[in-house]
Design a protein around this motif. Structure first.
Motif, PDB file in Angstrom:
ATOM      1  N   THR A 270      13.479  -8.241  -1.116  1.00  0.00           N
ATOM      2  CA  THR A 270      13.034  -9.463  -1.781  1.00  0.00           C
ATOM      3  C   THR A 270      12.163  -9.121  -2.980  1.00  0.00           C
ATOM      4  N   SER A 271      12.070 -10.047  -3.910  1.00  0.00           N
ATOM      5  CA  SER A 271      11.320  -9.779  -5.138  1.00  0.00           C
ATOM      6  C   SER A 271       9.810  -9.861  -4.933  1.00  0.00           C
ATOM      7  N   ASP A 272       9.342 -10.614  -3.956  1.00  0.00           N
ATOM      8  CA  ASP A 272       7.902 -10.765  -3.774  1.00  0.00           C
ATOM      9  C   ASP A 272       7.337  -9.916  -2.630  1.00  0.00           C
ATOM     10  N   PHE A 273       8.065  -8.938  -2.153  1.00  0.00           N
ATOM     11  CA  PHE A 273       7.602  -8.098  -1.047  1.00  0.00           C
ATOM     12  C   PHE A 273       6.284  -7.375  -1.362  1.00  0.00           C
TER      13      PHE A 273
ATOM     14  N   SER B 155       3.872  -8.224  -3.236  1.00  0.00           N
ATOM     15  CA  SER B 155       2.746  -9.117  -3.438  1.00  0.00           C
ATOM     16  C   SER B 155       2.257  -9.778  -2.146  1.00  0.00           C
ATOM     17  N   VAL B 156       2.987  -9.644  -1.058  1.00  0.00           N
ATOM     18  CA  VAL B 156       2.580 -10.247   0.207  1.00  0.00           C
ATOM     19  C   VAL B 156       1.577  -9.302   0.874  1.00  0.00           C
ATOM     20  N   THR B 157       0.358  -9.791   1.099  1.00  0.00           N
ATOM     21  CA  THR B 157      -0.702  -8.923   1.602  1.00  0.00           C
ATOM     22  C   THR B 157      -0.498  -8.454   3.030  1.00  0.00           C
ATOM     23  N   ALA B 158       0.290  -9.135   3.803  1.00  0.00           N
ATOM     24  CA  ALA B 158       0.515  -8.738   5.197  1.00  0.00           C
ATOM     25  C   ALA B 158       1.245  -7.399   5.297  1.00  0.00           C
ATOM     26  N   PHE B 159       1.982  -7.014   4.270  1.00  0.00           N
ATOM     27  CA  PHE B 159       2.775  -5.786   4.303  1.00  0.00           C
ATOM     28  C   PHE B 159       2.116  -4.659   3.531  1.00  0.00           C
ATOM     29  N   TRP B 160       0.890  -4.790   3.129  1.00  0.00           N
ATOM     30  CA  TRP B 160       0.201  -3.723   2.421  1.00  0.00           C
ATOM     31  C   TRP B 160      -0.262  -2.621   3.359  1.00  0.00           C
ATOM     32  N   CYS B 161      -0.431  -2.935   4.622  1.00  0.00           N
ATOM     33  CA  CYS B 161      -0.949  -1.937   5.577  1.00  0.00           C
ATOM     34  C   CYS B 161       0.066  -0.872   5.722  1.00  0.00           C
TER      35      CYS B 161
END
Length: 75
Positions: A64-67, A69-75
């Motif tokens: 996806t293009s916004d992956f 920018s989603v803070t849940a997946f930064w870890c």
């Protein structure tokens, strides 16, 4: 587990020990093997399908293009 607790699975009362002092070894009660139990082919196949599902899910999320920018997946 190789033995069963007598409160769960009824077993006959043990007889008196022999008079010569030998130890009496009770027979081992084996638990039933069911699909998905650790150490079986079923467990291995379930683990493989779970791993494949995770890989496909991560690939879909990463495409996806916004992956980023989603803070849940930064870890």
């Amino acid at each position: 587990m190789n033995v069963s607790h007598p409160l769960v699975h009824r077993v006959e009362a043990a007889s008196l020990p022999p008079a010569d002092g030998r130890a009496v070894v009770p027979p081992r009660v084996r638990m039933k093997v069911f699909q998905g139990m650790p150490g079986t082919i079923g467990r291995l196949s379930l683990w493989f399908y779970q791993f494949a599902y995770v890989l496909v899910s991560l690939a879909v999320m990463a495409s996806t293009s916004d992956f980023p920018s989603v803070t849940a997946f930064w870890c």
